[in-house]
Design an enzyme around this catalytic site. Sequence first.
Site, mmCIF file in Angstrom:
data_model
loop_
_atom_site.group_PDB
_atom_site.id
_atom_site.type_symbol
_atom_site.label_atom_id
_atom_site.label_comp_id
_atom_site.label_asym_id
_atom_site.label_seq_id
_atom_site.Cartn_x
_atom_site.Cartn_y
_atom_site.Cartn_z
ATOM 1 N N ASP A 49 -1.751 8.459 7.511
ATOM 2 C CA ASP A 49 -3.090 7.810 8.053
ATOM 3 C C ASP A 49 -1.504 7.528 9.128
ATOM 4 O O ASP A 49 -0.971 7.874 9.305
ATOM 5 C CB ASP A 49 -4.021 6.757 7.993
ATOM 6 C CG ASP A 49 -3.066 5.723 6.656
ATOM 7 O OD1 ASP A 49 -1.771 5.804 6.647
ATOM 8 O OD2 ASP A 49 -3.712 5.453 5.933
ATOM 9 N N HIS A 84 1.089 5.486 6.716
ATOM 10 C CA HIS A 84 1.221 6.086 4.653
ATOM 11 C C HIS A 84 1.683 7.472 4.828
ATOM 12 O O HIS A 84 1.216 8.063 5.208
ATOM 13 C CB HIS A 84 0.201 5.795 4.194
ATOM 14 C CG HIS A 84 -0.890 4.437 4.204
ATOM 15 N ND1 HIS A 84 -1.397 3.810 4.410
ATOM 16 C CD2 HIS A 84 0.201 3.113 3.228
ATOM 17 C CE1 HIS A 84 -1.711 2.971 4.430
ATOM 18 N NE2 HIS A 84 -1.089 1.980 3.720
ATOM 19 N N SER A 86 1.345 -1.276 -0.128
ATOM 20 C CA SER A 86 -0.156 -0.181 0.281
ATOM 21 C C SER A 86 0.461 1.134 0.002
ATOM 22 O O SER A 86 0.460 2.522 0.065
ATOM 23 C CB SER A 86 -1.178 0.304 1.045
ATOM 24 O OG SER A 86 0.007 -0.141 2.364
#
Length: 281
Positions: free
Chosen positions: A245, A248, A39
């Site tokens: 967040d 990330h 991610s």
Amino acid sequence: MASAIKLAWAAIVLMFISNLQQCVIGAPQVPCYFIFGDSLADDGNNNALPALAKANYAPYGIDFPKGPTGRFTNDSATRYLNKCLYTVGIGNNDYLNNYFLPQYYGTSRLYNPSQYARVLVREYAKQLRILLDNGATKIALFGLGSIGCIPYATTSFPVNSSTGCVENFNHAAQLFNDNLKSLVDELNTNSTNAKFIYVNVSGITPNVSGFTVFNSGCCRVINITGLCIPFRTPCKNRSEYVFWDSFHPTQAWNQKIAPRTYNASEPSDAYPYDISHLVQS
Ligand SMILES: *[C@@H]1O[C@H](CO)[C@@H](O)[C@H](O)[C@H]1NC(C)=O
Ligand SMILES: *[C@@H]1O[C@H](CO)[C@@H](O)[C@H](O)[C@H]1NC(C)=O
Ligand SMILES: *[C@@H]1O[C@H](CO)[C@@H](O)[C@H](O)[C@H]1NC(C)=O
Ligand SMILES: *[C@@H]1O[C@H](CO)[C@@H](O)[C@H](O)[C@H]1NC(C)=O
Ligand SMILES: *[C@@H]1O[C@H](CO)[C@@H](O)[C@H](O)[C@H]1NC(C)=O
Ligand SMILES: *[C@@H]1O[C@H](CO)[C@@H](O)[C@H](O)[C@H]1NC(C)=O
Ligand SMILES: *[C@@H]1O[C@H](CO)[C@@H](O)[C@H](O)[C@H]1NC(C)=O
Ligand SMILES: *[C@@H]1O[C@H](CO)[C@@H](O)[C@H](O)[C@H]1NC(C)=O
């Protein structure tokens, strides 16, 4: 552990310049660019996969014209494309969502950090073999960042008071990176056509001027997952935050890192050379 790496590989999206032209500045340097990653890479979305970590709701996608897409970022070096370039960035989940969650996974009882790094990088090499067998020739492997300094780590695990980071996380990542860098040497020795480089993400320390918040994400997160609380308005000025967040980095931060993966400003940024040389080789 192996399955975590495999899962990351399942989240694959093929991107072609024709789809990217709207956001490309300058002449393309490769006719195509394949991104493999977790991610932290801008590798498409996992909306259709049975994964827990998804980004298909607001405030994710806040900078996309049509809002959430399922992608965690909206940038990674797309401006600097040049024959096919492949970037691969995996391993974060094998630590943060496996090795350092002993209540759910047994890997930390099976392997010490040094053994685990070796086992992971051997699995990684098997996956790269598949890329090579399919004709890939320019491959950049992104090392892990300082995973012990991300908000998820510093809010849930004991930190070193002088560094403010979780040292054993960073140490484990360092062992992984050392093995990955050695793998680059091994692959370059073994391959006749293909060229590999290692991108030293944890060593790239950008000019932090303009950033004011380093230790918590811009969006309020769900305690357990560290992902944004759905539909909650995020912080006012996300360009001042390093993190979006608990895991990330923000687009603002990635925009400082990405140019250096392409055109190194320190010799330690990439090994044996940077992406601009890889695409010209
Ligand atoms: C990413 O977000 C910025 C605004 O922060 C915007 O200018 C840019 O067009 C976005 N890129 C894409 C591909 O949507
Ligand atoms: C904390 O970090 C400092 C600076 O890197 C290091 O000298 C020290 O040994 C660390 N302490 C522990 C307990 O890891
Ligand atoms: C490189 O070649 C050696 C000798 O043939 C082999 O043992 C090794 O597994 C190869 N490494 C990779 C990563 O392909
Ligand atoms: C990455 O960069 C850091 C900082 O310059 C350096 O200390 C470290 O040795 C580099 N790591 C690798 C694997 O090249
Ligand atoms: C960091 O960026 C600021 C603003 O762009 C600039 O004024 C400063 O000189 C930069 N510092 C370094 C060390 O590059
Ligand atoms: C957000 O932060 C950036 C960088 O510090 C600054 O240039 C900009 O003016 C700020 N914007 C707002 C609306 O506060
Ligand atoms: C979230 O975690 C923090 C720190 O562990 C705790 O103080 C807080 O009560 C938790 N909040 C919720 C809603 O569970
Ligand atoms: C890399 O950066 C240097 C210094 O900013 C610049 O002179 C050079 O043209 C850049 N190279 C490429 C390939 O963009």
